[in-house]
Design a protein around this motif. Structure first.
Motif, PDB file in Angstrom:
ATOM      1  N   SER A 226       4.227 -15.930   0.270  1.00 19.79           N
ATOM      2  CA  SER A 226       5.007 -14.852  -0.331  1.00 19.79           C
ATOM      3  C   SER A 226       5.500 -15.282  -1.708  1.00 19.79           C
ATOM      4  N   PHE A 267       0.751 -10.007  -0.491  1.00 21.30           N
ATOM      5  CA  PHE A 267       2.170  -9.692  -0.448  1.00 21.30           C
ATOM      6  C   PHE A 267       2.516  -8.809  -1.639  1.00 21.30           C
ATOM      7  N   LEU A 274       3.363  -6.836   3.516  1.00 20.46           N
ATOM      8  CA  LEU A 274       2.078  -7.536   3.533  1.00 20.46           C
ATOM      9  C   LEU A 274       0.988  -6.510   3.767  1.00 20.46           C
ATOM     10  N   ASN A 287       7.267  -7.426   6.247  1.00 18.52           N
ATOM     11  CA  ASN A 287       7.315  -8.884   6.351  1.00 18.52           C
ATOM     12  C   ASN A 287       8.565  -9.289   7.125  1.00 18.52           C
TER      13      ASN A 287
END
Length: 339
Positions: A226, A267, A274, A287
């Motif tokens: 991320s 991401f 996501l 997420n």
């Protein structure tokens, strides 16, 4: 197809459709100003830039071809395409180990041999400074794209390697400020590295966490980090598993998302969503692991904080993260009731 994120919460998902005559696209990326798309055409095996026009309401109306790059290597398959967020260059990489830096006019600034034997993937750092490549060799090679203060291209320089795997590396990823990188290997493991270094002074990257994943099917595993460097996700076959980048612990696994393997994952810039690609669908996930990891990190920061003002800010951030997580859980519960 170009989708509007604001429509995701609505029942109907509007999109703009762009037809590619007698061909299809294998790679696509945005220009930093969102006014163009850079694509790779499969049959022609070259790069083309499409200019986008918008409607009065801000949605995209159409896309028209504006510029075609000269074909580079007709015998190679493209494995990566991206444009630097600073708008200075476009990066491509193919399975014949050719990492190419282009200017925006379609001229090659430099082409280097990745020396992987067979290159599997390449990732451009969000800051535009680094390109990381993976392949048959058990290391990630990190390259620096150097420009002068005046903006003149100075060259593509090998910066450092990420080592430790015992087999070829399927893919890698870089967080928003290039201080963390991840890799996933054919040896059944993933690794998270601290890359917040000055390599010119001889500083070395070091391993923060590593773990194993379950290999499913013949498709190569994919790893994503991320942007805020709090969540790691590894896909293998049609399933994906989330890990904490802070502790390395496994959060959860979502199995059988598609009939076939997951082809790619992304991401969003805020690390809240996501997106996965597979079969004929793009699927969008909250997420959840990221929210949990954020709360855990903030709680650790709260213990270490010394000033009252800092503690108050961290407590507010924890409350906000918990509130967001609760709202998502409530939304999911309501959707399940409707079904």
């Amino acid at each position: 197809m170009i989708w509007n994120y604001n429509d995701f919460i609505k029942r109907d998902h509007k999109h703009t459709r762009v037809n590619i005559e007698f061909d299809h696209i294998t790679k696509v990326c945005w220009s930093p100003d969102d006014k163009a798309l850079v694509v790779h055409k499969c049959m022609e095996n070259n790069i083309e830039v499409y200019k986008l026009t918008k409607k009065p309401d801000g949605t995209y109306a159409s896309a028209t071809s504006a510029h075609t790059f000269p074909q580079h290597n007709p015998e190679a398959d493209l494995v990566a395409l991206d444009m630097a967020l600073n708008g200075k260059y476009i990066m491509t990489c193919n399975n014949k180990n050719q990492l190419v830096i282009w200017n925006l006019h379609g001229e090659i600034l430099e082409c280097v041999d990745t020396r992987h034997g067979d290159t599997y993937s390449a990732r451009l750092s969000p800051c535009g400074r680094y390109v990381a490549t993976t392949g048959f060799t058990p290391d990630v090679k990190v390259w620096e794209v150097k420009f002068s203060k005046a903006g003149t291209f100075e060259g593509l320089k090998r910066a450092y390697d990420l080592s430790g795997h015992k087999a070829g590396i399927y893919s890698c990823d870089i967080n928003s400020d290039s201080t963390r990188m991840v890799s996933v290997s054919k040896d059944g493991t993933w690794r998270l590295y601290d890359t917040n270094i000055e390599y010119e002074k001889g500083q070395l990257v070091y391993l923060l966490h590593s773990g194993s994943y379950v290999m499913k099917g013949k498709a190569r595993a994919i790893i994503r980090l991320s942007p805020n460097a709090r969540t790691i996700v590894v896909s293998s076959g049609p399933s994906m598993t989330f890990y904490s980048a802070s502790t390395g612990e496994k959060f959860s696994t979502i199995s059988d998302i598609y009939i076939g393997p997951i082809l790619d994952m992304f991401f969003d810039p805020a690390s809240k969503l996501l997106l996965t690609l597979g079969d004929r669908h793009v699927r969008v996930f909250h997420n959840m692991a990221g929210y949990t990891s954020t709360i855990q990190d903030l709680q650790q920061s709260l213990k270490k904080s010394t000033s009252a003002g800092m503690k108050e800010r961290i407590i507010d951030q924890i409350k906000e993260a918990k509130r967001d997580l609760e709202n998502i859980n409530n939304t999911i519960a309501q959707q399940q009731k409707k079904k």
